[in-house]
Design an enzyme around this catalytic site. Structure first.
Site, PDB file in Angstrom:
ATOM      1  CD  GLU A 124      -2.687  -0.923   2.630  1.00 12.82           C
ATOM      2  OE1 GLU A 124      -3.438  -1.848   2.881  1.00 12.82           O
ATOM      3  OE2 GLU A 124      -2.557   0.085   3.363  1.00 12.82           O
ATOM      4  CB  CYS A 164      -0.467   0.959   8.322  1.00 11.67           C
ATOM      5  SG  CYS A 164       0.823  -0.136   7.927  1.00 11.67           S
ATOM      6  CD  GLU A 198      11.315  -0.637  12.023  1.00 12.93           C
ATOM      7  OE1 GLU A 198      10.369  -0.347  12.753  1.00 12.93           O
ATOM      8  OE2 GLU A 198      12.196   0.197  11.696  1.00 12.93           O
ATOM      9  CB  CYS A 210       2.379   7.427   3.699  1.00 13.36           C
ATOM     10  SG  CYS A 210       2.706   6.142   4.920  1.00 13.36           S
TER      11      CYS A 210
HETATM   12  S1  SF4 Z   1       3.167  -0.854  13.064  1.00 10.75           S
HETATM   13 FE1  SF4 Z   1       2.916  -2.550  11.608  1.00 10.75          FE
HETATM   14  S2  SF4 Z   1       4.263  -2.060   9.914  1.00 10.75           S
HETATM   15 FE2  SF4 Z   1       4.894  -0.770  11.640  1.00 10.75          FE
HETATM   16  S3  SF4 Z   1       6.506  -1.961  12.693  1.00 10.75           S
HETATM   17 FE3  SF4 Z   1       4.587  -2.486  13.693  1.00 10.75          FE
HETATM   18  S4  SF4 Z   1       3.886  -4.341  12.609  1.00 10.75           S
HETATM   19 FE4  SF4 Z   1       5.426  -3.355  11.325  1.00 10.75          FE
END
Ligand code: SF4
Length: 348
Positions: free
Chosen positions: A92, A333, A160, A105
């Site tokens: 995405e 997200c 990440e 983003c």
């Molecule tokens: S919020 Fe979602 S994408 Fe971001 S580090 Fe945590 S698991 Fe991963």
């Protein structure tokens, strides 16, 4: 032999490629210009000899994903894209419009292995990391689709970025290329769940980007319930890394704090957070959590959010509350992708 990705290459690299095919070096710059102007089919690069186009198309893909789904918010012009790369990987990407310009983003990985319990992207684990060129391709795709220059980039979608360190840093440097997108580092934000050794490494890279760290709790036990990474790095270690980042770069660190009703939104949480951050070059971004199916998490009501904010402000902490954008289009997200897979489509 597998095809290489044109967008991975800098101008010099493209020149070497065309020279290797027996063409003059300037042809490499022509390829670069086409890509950055939004021409994504090699056969549409009209000033290249057709023999060179054919040769390139045999050895390379551009790295540009196709748009397989697009949702436009009725409220605020937010656009959410579902993009598919040449190997079938789906991510995405979101376009947001602010007073100061257009922000994209981007997702840094297909899926994510960090396992945050409030995050739809974490559900299927990590599939693969994206390359620098594939990250850049998200920005170019949005820019071409909307016809508007992208002025800001946040690396805050699925994945990440510090778990994909070299590609994320390579991408940041590519964004700044004067003959490319020319997006300055102060217009770029990288968001991490708090990988301490990588925060320190990032501080030593000599970049001027904004570091945004997902804290989401003011004590280790609560944080560990929301984010498994907290079992590895205690809050104090994360803050130590952030202090180092602020000191090395002179940049203010942003702490993201997703407010979840009944879990981390109590007055004592606000008090503890304020004392943890006292004296730091930082600000806090409060995010009333986006409900993710099956998580059981709910947003606190508005007065609760205001009280939390006021308690931090009274204790000298700079605070913003993130404006909710694109809620009608599965703004959080991973939600659009999750919906796409649920509809019976196959996706990574
Ligand atoms: S919020 Fe979602 S994408 Fe971001 S580090 Fe945590 S698991 Fe991963």
């Amino acid at each position: 032999m597998s095809q290489r990705v044109l967008l991975e290459m800098d101008i010099q690299g493209l020149k070497e490629v065309v020279k290797g095919y027996g063409y003059p070096a300037y042809r490499g710059k022509q390829i670069w210009d086409w890509l950055y102007k939004g021409t994504f089919e090699i056969t549409d690069m009209k000033n290249l000899p057709w023999q060179l186009q054919e040769r390139l198309a045999m050895d390379f893909v551009t790295g540009i994903p196709s748009i397989i789904k697009k949702r436009v918010s009725k409220f605020d012009d937010t656009i959410k894209y579902l993009l598919k790369y040449h190997d079938g990987s789906i991510v995405e990407c979101v376009r947001l419009v602010y007073r100061f310009g257009t922000t994209v983003c981007v997702s840094s990985q297909v899926g994510c292995r960090m396992g945050c319990t409030f995050c739809a992207s974490a559900k299927g684990g990590l599939v693969r990391s994206l390359s620098s060129g594939e990250l850049l391709a998200q920005v170019l795709t949005v820019q071409r689709d909307t016809g508007k220059r992208v002025s800001n980039v946040v690396i805050m979608g699925s994945g990440e970025p510090l778990d994909n360190f070299d590609n994320a840093v390579g991408f940041i440097r590519m964004l700044g290329h004067k003959e490319g997108l020319n997006i300055g580092q102060r217009h770029i934000t990288l968001s991490t769940c708090g990988l301490v050794p990588e925060i320190i490494r990032l501080a030593d890279e000599g970049l001027q980007i904004t570091l945004s760290v997902s804290l989401h709790a003011a004590d280790d036990a609560t944080r560990a319930r929301l984010m498994p990474v907290a079992k590895k790095y205690k809050i104090e270690e994360v803050l130590e890394g952030c202090r180092y980042y602020a000191q090395r770069t002179g940049r203010r660190v942003t702490f993201e704090y997703a407010l979840v009703e009944g879990r981390n939104d109590r007055p004592e949480d606000a008090q503890r957070l304020a004392s943890l951050l006292k004296g730091m070059l930082c600000n806090v971004n409060l995010i009333p959590v986006n409900p993710v199916e099956g998580s059981g998490y709910r947003q606190p009501d508005r007065s609760r959010v205001r009280e939390f904010k006021d308690m931090l402000t009274q204790r000298g902490i700079a605070v913003t509350v993130r404006r909710e954008m694109g809620r009608d289009i599965a703004g959080a997200c991973g939600q659009l992708k999750a919906g796409y897979i649920k509809e019976g489509n196959i996706g990574n």
